[in-house]
Enzyme design. Structure first.
Site, PDB file in Angstrom:
ATOM      1  N   HIS A 288       1.265  -3.103   6.095  1.00 44.82           N
ATOM      2  CA  HIS A 288       2.519  -3.686   6.579  1.00 44.82           C
ATOM      3  C   HIS A 288       2.685  -3.390   8.083  1.00 44.82           C
ATOM      4  O   HIS A 288       3.053  -4.264   8.855  1.00 44.82           O
ATOM      5  CB  HIS A 288       3.723  -3.066   5.866  1.00 44.82           C
ATOM      6  CG  HIS A 288       3.855  -3.377   4.406  1.00 44.82           C
ATOM      7  ND1 HIS A 288       4.045  -2.411   3.453  1.00 44.82           N
ATOM      8  CD2 HIS A 288       3.846  -4.551   3.724  1.00 44.82           C
ATOM      9  CE1 HIS A 288       4.154  -2.968   2.265  1.00 44.82           C
ATOM     10  NE2 HIS A 288       4.023  -4.267   2.387  1.00 44.82           N
TER      11      HIS A 288
ATOM     12  N   LYS B 216      14.436  -5.501 -10.072  1.00 46.63           N
ATOM     13  CA  LYS B 216      13.100  -4.938  -9.906  1.00 46.63           C
ATOM     14  C   LYS B 216      13.233  -3.435  -9.707  1.00 46.63           C
ATOM     15  O   LYS B 216      13.993  -2.992  -8.852  1.00 46.63           O
ATOM     16  CB  LYS B 216      12.452  -5.569  -8.651  1.00 46.63           C
ATOM     17  CG  LYS B 216      10.979  -5.890  -8.812  1.00 46.63           C
ATOM     18  CD  LYS B 216      10.529  -6.786  -7.684  1.00 46.63           C
ATOM     19  CE  LYS B 216       9.296  -6.257  -7.005  1.00 46.63           C
ATOM     20  NZ  LYS B 216       8.915  -7.079  -5.849  1.00 46.63           N
TER      21      LYS B 216
ATOM     22  N   ARG C  53      -3.316 -11.275   2.316  1.00 47.53           N
ATOM     23  CA  ARG C  53      -4.435 -10.369   2.083  1.00 47.53           C
ATOM     24  C   ARG C  53      -5.631 -11.102   1.512  1.00 47.53           C
ATOM     25  O   ARG C  53      -6.744 -10.955   1.942  1.00 47.53           O
ATOM     26  CB  ARG C  53      -4.036  -9.272   1.105  1.00 47.53           C
ATOM     27  CG  ARG C  53      -3.222  -8.201   1.718  1.00 47.53           C
ATOM     28  CD  ARG C  53      -2.526  -7.392   0.695  1.00 47.53           C
ATOM     29  NE  ARG C  53      -1.460  -8.156   0.078  1.00 47.53           N
ATOM     30  CZ  ARG C  53      -0.477  -7.636  -0.638  1.00 47.53           C
ATOM     31  NH1 ARG C  53      -0.449  -6.348  -0.865  1.00 47.53           N
ATOM     32  NH2 ARG C  53       0.455  -8.401  -1.143  1.00 47.53           N
TER      33      ARG C  53
ATOM     34  N   SER D 229       1.593  -1.833  -1.923  1.00 46.20           N
ATOM     35  CA  SER D 229       2.472  -0.696  -2.242  1.00 46.20           C
ATOM     36  C   SER D 229       2.247  -0.258  -3.682  1.00 46.20           C
ATOM     37  O   SER D 229       2.236   0.939  -3.985  1.00 46.20           O
ATOM     38  CB  SER D 229       3.934  -1.080  -2.044  1.00 46.20           C
ATOM     39  OG  SER D 229       4.159  -1.486  -0.734  1.00 46.20           O
TER      40      SER D 229
END
Ligand code: ADP
Length: 157
Positions: free
Chosen positions: A17, A41, A90, A128
């Site tokens: 990030h 979440k 990514r 993450s």
């Protein structure tokens, strides 16, 4: 003034990030890192902690601001007077979801553009959730996350 927003959950921020933040900050007068709050979440770190980690890690980049938002990203962008969304890519697997989101955001506000930045290859496998998984089993994640995050992660897990 060109204002970009880099949104995400950043639970916690990783060096992947930070690489995007550093590079994207050069493209805008101001880059706002938007920490999304999603009550459905489950997150490991509180919003306050997630903001703090990013603030500490970006303190040497003067045009980076950090804030949280809940609800629609487009609404947050309007409040902040921003017109560009920055996303990191990514792998191909990121593409489909990001493509869908970009088109939906354009439908919600055609004035807002989404730009994608390729990850640096050394961070292309980082997420993450993978950090949390590996650290949770006692694996070493040094060099993949900022030091301040590493310390808190060890305390937490
Ligand atoms: P994650 O939990 O998958 O790390 P976030 O929602 O916090 O994801 O990610 C926010 C944004 O950062 C997304 O656009 C995501 O594609 C991007 N991103 C996440 N990790 C990386 C990385 N290692 N390199 C480049 N971009 C990344």
């Amino acid at each position: 003034m060109k204002i970009g927003v880099y949104p995400g959950s950043f639970d916690p921020v990783t060096n992947g990030h930070l690489d995007i933040i550093e590079r994207a900050s050069k493209l805008f007068d101001k880059l706002i890192v938007g920490v999304g709050v999603n009550n459905n979440k489950k997150s490991l770190f509180s919003v306050e902690k997630r903001l703090e980690f990013i603030e500490v890690s970006c303190k040497s980049i003067p045009n980076v601001e950090v804030d949280s938002f809940s609800g629609l990203l487009i609404e947050f962008m309007r409040e902040k007077n921003a017109n560009t969304i920055v996303k990191g890519l990514r792998a191909i697997s990121d593409f489909e979801y990001e493509f869908q989101m970009a088109l939906m955001n354009r439908k919600l506000n055609p004035e807002i553009e989404t730009i994608f930045m390729m990850t640096s290859s050394k961070y292309s496998y980082l997420s993450s959730s993978l950090i949390k998984e590996v650290a949770g089993f006692g694996g070493c994640v040094r060099g993949l996350i900022p030091e301040v995050v590493e310390k808190e992660l060890h305390k937490k897990l």
